[in-house]
Design a protein around this motif. Structure first.
Motif, PDB file in Angstrom:
ATOM      1  N   CYS A  47      -6.459  -7.282  13.088  1.00 53.65           N
ATOM      2  CA  CYS A  47      -5.392  -6.557  12.397  1.00 53.65           C
ATOM      3  C   CYS A  47      -5.178  -5.231  13.107  1.00 53.65           C
ATOM      4  O   CYS A  47      -6.153  -4.606  13.561  1.00 53.65           O
ATOM      5  CB  CYS A  47      -5.789  -6.329  10.940  1.00 53.65           C
ATOM      6  SG  CYS A  47      -4.640  -5.317   9.978  1.00 53.65           S
ATOM      7  N   GLY A  48      -3.927  -4.794  13.183  1.00 55.45           N
ATOM      8  CA  GLY A  48      -3.647  -3.504  13.794  1.00 55.45           C
ATOM      9  C   GLY A  48      -4.116  -2.333  12.959  1.00 55.45           C
ATOM     10  O   GLY A  48      -4.247  -1.216  13.453  1.00 55.45           O
ATOM     11  N   GLY A  49      -4.345  -2.551  11.670  1.00 57.93           N
ATOM     12  CA  GLY A  49      -4.866  -1.480  10.825  1.00 57.93           C
ATOM     13  C   GLY A  49      -3.870  -0.364  10.581  1.00 57.93           C
ATOM     14  O   GLY A  49      -4.207   0.818  10.655  1.00 57.93           O
ATOM     15  N   LEU A  50      -2.615  -0.741  10.254  1.00 54.52           N
ATOM     16  CA  LEU A  50      -1.613   0.250   9.898  1.00 54.52           C
ATOM     17  C   LEU A  50      -1.095  -0.039   8.494  1.00 54.52           C
ATOM     18  O   LEU A  50      -0.802  -1.196   8.172  1.00 54.52           O
ATOM     19  CB  LEU A  50      -0.432   0.211  10.878  1.00 54.52           C
ATOM     20  CG  LEU A  50      -0.708   0.576  12.335  1.00 54.52           C
ATOM     21  CD1 LEU A  50       0.580   0.483  13.150  1.00 54.52           C
ATOM     22  CD2 LEU A  50      -1.318   1.962  12.458  1.00 54.52           C
ATOM     23  N   LEU A  51      -0.987   0.991   7.683  1.00 53.49           N
ATOM     24  CA  LEU A  51      -0.388   0.847   6.356  1.00 53.49           C
ATOM     25  C   LEU A  51       1.061   1.315   6.443  1.00 53.49           C
ATOM     26  O   LEU A  51       1.339   2.514   6.579  1.00 53.49           O
ATOM     27  CB  LEU A  51      -1.150   1.678   5.318  1.00 53.49           C
ATOM     28  CG  LEU A  51      -2.539   1.171   4.916  1.00 53.49           C
ATOM     29  CD1 LEU A  51      -3.145   2.090   3.864  1.00 53.49           C
ATOM     30  CD2 LEU A  51      -2.490  -0.249   4.397  1.00 53.49           C
ATOM     31  N   ALA A  52       1.966   0.354   6.396  1.00 51.38           N
ATOM     32  CA  ALA A  52       3.392   0.644   6.474  1.00 51.38           C
ATOM     33  C   ALA A  52       3.874   1.263   5.162  1.00 51.38           C
ATOM     34  O   ALA A  52       3.168   1.225   4.139  1.00 51.38           O
ATOM     35  CB  ALA A  52       4.158  -0.650   6.767  1.00 51.38           C
ATOM     36  N   PRO A  53       5.077   1.840   5.140  1.00 50.44           N
ATOM     37  CA  PRO A  53       5.579   2.470   3.913  1.00 50.44           C
ATOM     38  C   PRO A  53       5.555   1.555   2.691  1.00 50.44           C
ATOM     39  O   PRO A  53       5.254   2.017   1.583  1.00 50.44           O
ATOM     40  CB  PRO A  53       7.008   2.859   4.293  1.00 50.44           C
ATOM     41  CG  PRO A  53       6.922   3.144   5.768  1.00 50.44           C
ATOM     42  CD  PRO A  53       5.952   2.127   6.295  1.00 50.44           C
ATOM     43  N   ASP A  54       5.858   0.262   2.854  1.00 47.34           N
ATOM     44  CA  ASP A  54       5.821  -0.655   1.703  1.00 47.34           C
ATOM     45  C   ASP A  54       4.413  -0.786   1.150  1.00 47.34           C
ATOM     46  O   ASP A  54       4.220  -0.890  -0.072  1.00 47.34           O
ATOM     47  CB  ASP A  54       6.364  -2.030   2.100  1.00 47.34           C
ATOM     48  CG  ASP A  54       7.880  -2.050   2.241  1.00 47.34           C
ATOM     49  OD1 ASP A  54       8.528  -1.083   1.775  1.00 47.34           O
ATOM     50  OD2 ASP A  54       8.417  -3.016   2.809  1.00 47.34           O
ATOM     51  N   ALA A  55       3.409  -0.796   2.029  1.00 46.42           N
ATOM     52  CA  ALA A  55       2.018  -0.873   1.577  1.00 46.42           C
ATOM     53  C   ALA A  55       1.609   0.426   0.894  1.00 46.42           C
ATOM     54  O   ALA A  55       0.905   0.415  -0.126  1.00 46.42           O
ATOM     55  CB  ALA A  55       1.100  -1.170   2.760  1.00 46.42           C
ATOM     56  N   GLN A  56       2.057   1.553   1.424  1.00 47.05           N
ATOM     57  CA  GLN A  56       1.768   2.842   0.800  1.00 47.05           C
ATOM     58  C   GLN A  56       2.359   2.888  -0.609  1.00 47.05           C
ATOM     59  O   GLN A  56       1.731   3.390  -1.552  1.00 47.05           O
ATOM     60  CB  GLN A  56       2.347   3.965   1.656  1.00 47.05           C
ATOM     61  CG  GLN A  56       1.747   4.076   3.054  1.00 47.05           C
ATOM     62  CD  GLN A  56       2.547   5.017   3.942  1.00 47.05           C
ATOM     63  OE1 GLN A  56       3.142   5.986   3.469  1.00 47.05           O
ATOM     64  NE2 GLN A  56       2.585   4.742   5.230  1.00 47.05           N
ATOM     65  N   LYS A  57       3.561   2.355  -0.752  1.00 48.45           N
ATOM     66  CA  LYS A  57       4.228   2.342  -2.058  1.00 48.45           C
ATOM     67  C   LYS A  57       3.441   1.494  -3.064  1.00 48.45           C
ATOM     68  O   LYS A  57       3.288   1.886  -4.231  1.00 48.45           O
ATOM     69  CB  LYS A  57       5.645   1.794  -1.906  1.00 48.45           C
ATOM     70  CG  LYS A  57       6.508   1.895  -3.157  1.00 48.45           C
ATOM     71  CD  LYS A  57       7.876   1.278  -2.940  1.00 48.45           C
ATOM     72  CE  LYS A  57       8.652   2.015  -1.882  1.00 48.45           C
ATOM     73  NZ  LYS A  57      10.036   1.468  -1.725  1.00 48.45           N
ATOM     74  N   MET A  58       2.922   0.352  -2.597  1.00 40.75           N
ATOM     75  CA  MET A  58       2.152  -0.508  -3.507  1.00 40.75           C
ATOM     76  C   MET A  58       0.834   0.147  -3.896  1.00 40.75           C
ATOM     77  O   MET A  58       0.400   0.040  -5.051  1.00 40.75           O
ATOM     78  CB  MET A  58       1.882  -1.867  -2.851  1.00 40.75           C
ATOM     79  CG  MET A  58       2.953  -2.907  -3.078  1.00 40.75           C
ATOM     80  SD  MET A  58       3.445  -3.128  -4.817  1.00 40.75           S
ATOM     81  CE  MET A  58       1.879  -3.507  -5.609  1.00 40.75           C
ATOM     82  N   ILE A  59       0.200   0.836  -2.968  1.00 40.57           N
ATOM     83  CA  ILE A  59      -1.055   1.534  -3.287  1.00 40.57           C
ATOM     84  C   ILE A  59      -0.795   2.606  -4.336  1.00 40.57           C
ATOM     85  O   ILE A  59      -1.581   2.782  -5.282  1.00 40.57           O
ATOM     86  CB  ILE A  59      -1.677   2.124  -2.001  1.00 40.57           C
ATOM     87  CG1 ILE A  59      -2.247   0.985  -1.138  1.00 40.57           C
ATOM     88  CG2 ILE A  59      -2.788   3.127  -2.332  1.00 40.57           C
ATOM     89  CD1 ILE A  59      -2.656   1.397   0.247  1.00 40.57           C
ATOM     90  N   ALA A  60       0.329   3.306  -4.209  1.00 45.87           N
ATOM     91  CA  ALA A  60       0.691   4.300  -5.223  1.00 45.87           C
ATOM     92  C   ALA A  60       0.977   3.630  -6.561  1.00 45.87           C
ATOM     93  O   ALA A  60       0.560   4.122  -7.623  1.00 45.87           O
ATOM     94  CB  ALA A  60       1.911   5.090  -4.747  1.00 45.87           C
ATOM     95  N   ARG A  61       1.681   2.511  -6.524  1.00 50.45           N
ATOM     96  CA  ARG A  61       2.026   1.786  -7.757  1.00 50.45           C
ATOM     97  C   ARG A  61       0.770   1.306  -8.481  1.00 50.45           C
ATOM     98  O   ARG A  61       0.739   1.241  -9.716  1.00 50.45           O
ATOM     99  CB  ARG A  61       2.923   0.601  -7.409  1.00 50.45           C
ATOM    100  CG  ARG A  61       3.473  -0.147  -8.601  1.00 50.45           C
ATOM    101  CD  ARG A  61       4.445  -1.235  -8.141  1.00 50.45           C
ATOM    102  NE  ARG A  61       4.997  -1.991  -9.250  1.00 50.45           N
ATOM    103  CZ  ARG A  61       5.816  -3.017  -9.114  1.00 50.45           C
ATOM    104  NH1 ARG A  61       6.194  -3.402  -7.898  1.00 50.45           N
ATOM    105  NH2 ARG A  61       6.277  -3.668 -10.169  1.00 50.45           N
ATOM    106  N   LEU A  62      -0.273   0.993  -7.720  1.00 50.87           N
ATOM    107  CA  LEU A  62      -1.533   0.530  -8.293  1.00 50.87           C
ATOM    108  C   LEU A  62      -2.409   1.681  -8.775  1.00 50.87           C
ATOM    109  O   LEU A  62      -3.488   1.459  -9.319  1.00 50.87           O
ATOM    110  CB  LEU A  62      -2.306  -0.298  -7.254  1.00 50.87           C
ATOM    111  CG  LEU A  62      -1.679  -1.645  -6.894  1.00 50.87           C
ATOM    112  CD1 LEU A  62      -2.312  -2.207  -5.624  1.00 50.87           C
ATOM    113  CD2 LEU A  62      -1.820  -2.642  -8.041  1.00 50.87           C
ATOM    114  N   GLY A  63      -1.955   2.916  -8.551  1.00 44.36           N
ATOM    115  CA  GLY A  63      -2.706   4.081  -8.998  1.00 44.36           C
ATOM    116  C   GLY A  63      -3.923   4.366  -8.155  1.00 44.36           C
ATOM    117  O   GLY A  63      -4.920   4.924  -8.654  1.00 44.36           O
TER     118      GLY A  63
END
Length: 353
Positions: A47-63
């Motif tokens: 894996c390249g090990g990058l958190l794209a903006p969509d992944a960042q948004k989901m992490i925020a949504r999950l608290g």
């Protein structure tokens, strides 16, 4: 007797177990040892090990908040796009979290409720139907074991054995092989690089800086001289001034590229699929963490209302994943059609160079 057995403890499986582990009796199975760190046997996926903006948004949504020890230098604010056949190059502003993928997976597992049973160093083999649900068979540390469960969740990636057992007659997304090598890198590169060249792949290749290393990877057709094409990629990039000396390691993994919405498969009967096992991965960039978190979140929401009828609820909630896959496929021609890509890059639209 378990309520739910989850096969795979990557972001999809671990997030699901975290969300439902206090409500249901859960068994989590994974080939890797995510409980103990072993430098000789790292528990890492290619894996390249990058958190794209969509992944960042989901992490925020999950608290959730990413611990700082998971982040690695440099943090990336631009994508350098190279079109090799057209000899074009542009820089576009994008925002990625650069992470240590193994630490990220271990962190998600560390968040599991204490009641979740974990079987690491374990390989799922098969299942059979029984009156109460299913009996699964797996091998753990060389020992053949079985467990009974009401539901099975396949969170075991593109090569999902769970999906293969329930979907033999369903067309799966196109499968690619990702080859990625790590090299020592004495110089600093402040951006993520995306490389397009139809002679190499009809998908794309990438360069990612990570601490004192440089990752070179490519998504390749597995039956079309993948290794030779990867070596050709290195040769072409070397001619452009890149240096690939002192190789540290080579990684590989299969990845999906869903071209049709119908290639998303939520599961059947008492068996659900999440993440890449469901075909939930970006067809334009192969980004998968956001889809893993989102699909597991939707399944957890569906199970909050009980087991009866959960799959219908999960399929309904997953409609926006299917819409997202459709939109990503509509976007792809601008990236992967050589003529359209050339026009877009020559125009300089949205570029910062």
């Amino acid at each position: 007797m378990y309520d739910i057995v989850i096969v795979g403890s990557g972001p999809a499986g671990a997030n699901l177990a975290r969300l439902i582990g206090n409500k249901y009796k859960v068994l989590l199975i994974d080939r890797r040892d995510l409980a103990n760190e072993n430098p000789k046997n790292p528990a890492i996926k290619c894996c390249g090990g990058l958190l794209a903006p969509d992944a960042q948004k989901m992490i925020a949504r999950l608290g959730l908040g990413i611990p700082k020890d998971i982040l690695v230098d440099p943090q990336l604010f631009a994508v350098r796009t190279i079109d090799l056949p057209n000899n074009l190059e542009r820089l576009y502003q994008r925002f990625y979290f650069n992470i240590d993928r193994e630490k990220f997976d271990r962190w998600l597992v560390s968040l599991l409720p204490s009641g979740v049973d974990r079987k690491f160093n374990s390989a799922f083999k098969s299942f059979s139907e029984i009156p109460e649900g299913y009996e699964i068979r797996y091998v753990s540390n060389g020992q053949e074991l079985s467990a009974k469960t009401r539901l099975i969740v396949g969170a075991d990636g593109a090569s999902s054995r769970v999906r293969n057992l329930i979907s033999k007659h369903i067309i799966a997304p196109e499968k690619y092989i990702a080859i990625q090598e790590w090299f020592e890198c004495p110089y600093k590169i402040p951006y993520y690089t995306a490389i397009f060249d139809e002679e190499i792949s009809d998908f794309y290749s990438w360069i990612i800086p990570k601490e004192n290393y440089l990752l070179l990877g490519s998504a390749l057709r597995p039956k079309e001289n993948a290794r030779k094409k990867y070596d050709l990629l290195k040769e072409k990039l070397t001619q452009r001034g890149f240096h690939f000396d002192n190789k540290i390691k080579t990684e590989g993994a299969f990845i999906f590229r869903p071209r049709k919405v119908s290639q998303f498969n939520a599961g059947r009967n008492g068996i659900a699929l999440v993440g890449e096992a469901a075909g939930a991965i970006s067809p334009s960039s192969a980004e998968g963490i956001s889809y893993a978190l989102k699909s597991s979140f939707y399944l957890a929401q569906s199970l909050e209302e009980g087991i009866d009828g959960f799959l219908a609820r999960y399929k309904k909630r997953s409609a926006d994943i299917k819409l997202n896959l459709l939109l990503k496929n509509l976007k792809s021609p601008a990236m992967y059609n050589p003529t359209l890509r050339q026009l877009a890059m020559k125009s300089g639209l949205q570029s910062i160079t």
